[in-house]
Design an enzyme around this catalytic site. Structure first.
Site, PDB file in Angstrom:
ATOM      1  CG  ASP A 193      -2.033  -0.967   1.183  1.00 40.26           C
ATOM      2  OD1 ASP A 193      -2.328  -1.425   0.070  1.00 40.26           O
ATOM      3  OD2 ASP A 193      -2.611  -1.275   2.238  1.00 40.26           O
ATOM      4  CE  LYS A 215      -8.232  -0.470  -1.450  1.00 41.10           C
ATOM      5  NZ  LYS A 215      -7.164  -1.402  -1.042  1.00 41.10           N
ATOM      6  CG  MET A 322      -8.057   6.300   6.413  1.00 44.83           C
ATOM      7  SD  MET A 322      -8.517   4.676   5.760  1.00 44.83           S
ATOM      8  CE  MET A 322      -9.639   4.097   7.028  1.00 44.83           C
TER       9      MET A 322
END
Length: 401
Positions: A193, A215, A322
């Site tokens: 990631d 992502k 996030m």
């Protein structure tokens, strides 16, 4: 004196240990672990040996050694600390062509036991030229290098397919666990990631397949289902696959989904926990998520979730992951749900990076003060935020507007 290194299969074979003290005890248990039929000859034995004898796992001949005790033996260890007795055992062994481990007298021995350590399926055996302390020090150094992934661990001729879900921590490679580094040293494939520490990828061998599935906020170029398929496909090819994830695989890391997908396909999975940013990045800014007399608990959630049901007290810390782009609406929802707008709040960006930045305000003003904050970032809300200056001595890089 030159020697020929050799491993012995002694399971089920008679091995005699002459003596009952510390050295004899240690050797008897090592032989027992290898499956040997252990016979101890000694007038007295240690408490540890006596316990094993009582369980019937070791046969004790409760008397001094005498010629003939080695009949049928494949190997003998003598460690009585009585030179005439040890010499007699060595002479009898030589006459019977039985290899003899001679405690305290390597010059008269016909066999030496190396210092041994096992790391997963690797066995390390080191001979120190008759110096047991030297051999042990070398063994420990090699074992440590293997455990930390500093030595090459990849299978070259055969391997069993495996997926390891490895938590890499919040970005600092020093927070990656020893187990995680060891698995990286074994990996044929690394699927990573964007929040995983990129520097560890540079340490991989050139032929390791590296797949970026990172992502971005609101942009997932490789869907989770495809990531699951990649893990299963490479493992079914007999490869060791490391899924390197920022933070912890099970803290909003979708590690559970990947584990279920692998198990459904019959692929072996190992989970290696990581240091979650929910706690570590707050700590990097000098904010403990709990503190005696200030906060007794904390909740961790993503900034995309509804927040109306969360505890409304300042002594219960809220950590949002996030959610920096939704910070304003999240703060408004919390206040509307009854949270005090004067509750201390902080946004910590790029935790553990050289340009880490902390913005401290209140729940009612944090959205304005951190309007330009960029991911990756966490938000901490609660009375513990007021401890930041006290626990670090100062809070660096606080915006003034």
């Amino acid at each position: 004196m030159s020697t020929f290194p050799l491993g012995l299969r002694i399971a089920g074979r008679r091995v005699v240990v002459v003596g009952g003290g510390h050295v004899a005890t240690r050797r008897a248990f090592s032989l027992l672990e290898a499956g040997a039929d252990v016979h101890v000859v000694s007038p007295a034995v240690s408490d540890s040996l006596a316990s094993a004898i009582g369980r019937g796992t070791i046969t004790w001949h409760e008397r001094p050694y005498r010629t003939g005790d080695l009949d049928g033996a494949w190997l003998v260890q003598t460690a009585t600390d009585v030179p005439p007795v040890d010499d007699l055992v060595a002479d009898d062994a030589e006459a019977a062509r039985i290899f003899c481990l001679k405690g305290g007298d390597p010059g008269r021995a016909t066999a030496w036991t190396p210092a041994v350590a096992r790391v997963d399926d690797i066995t390390i055996a080191v001979s120190g030229g008759g110096d047991a302390g030297r051999a042990a020090a070398l063994r420990d150094a090699v074992a440590t290098a293997l455990q930390t992934g500093d030595l090459p661990l990849r299978h070259r001729t055969h391997a069993k397919g495996l997926v390891a879900l490895v938590g890499a921590g919040p970005g600092d490679p020093g927070l990656l666990t020893t187990r995680g580094r060891r698995l990286l040293a074994e990996a044929d494939v690394v699927v990573f990631d964007r929040l995983a520490p990129q520097s560890v990828l540079a340490e991989l061998a050139p032929d390791v397949e590296v797949i970026d599935v990172g992502k971005q906020p609101d942009h997932h170029p490789i869907p989770q289902e495809r990531i699951n398929e990649l893990l299963v496909d490479r493992a079914q090819q007999g490869k060791v696959v490391v899924r390197l994830k920022g933070g912890d695989p099970y803290v909003f890391g979708r590690g559970g989904e990947e584990l279920l997908a692998c198990r459904a396909a019959g692929v072996e999975v190992e989970v290696v926990p990581g240091v979650t940013s929910a706690i570590a990045v707050a700590a990097a800014a000098g904010i403990p998520v709990t503190h005696r007399g200030v906060a007794r608990g904390f909740s961790v959630l993503t900034g995309h979730e509804a927040v109306g049901e969360l505890p409304r007290r300042g002594d219960h810390t809220l950590v949002l992951l996030m959610g920096v782009k939704r910070l304003r609406s999240t703060a408004e929802e919390l206040i509307a749900a009854g949270h005090d707008p004067h509750t201390p709040a902080a946004v910590v960006e790029r935790g553990f990076a050289p340009d880490q930045r902390t913005t401290i305000a209140t729940l009612g003003t944090i959205a304005d003060r951190a309007a330009h904050a960029q991911a990756p970032a966490i938000t901490v809300i609660g009375d513990v935020v007021s401890l930041a200056a006290a626990t670090t001595g100062s809070v660096a890089a606080l915006p003034t507007s």
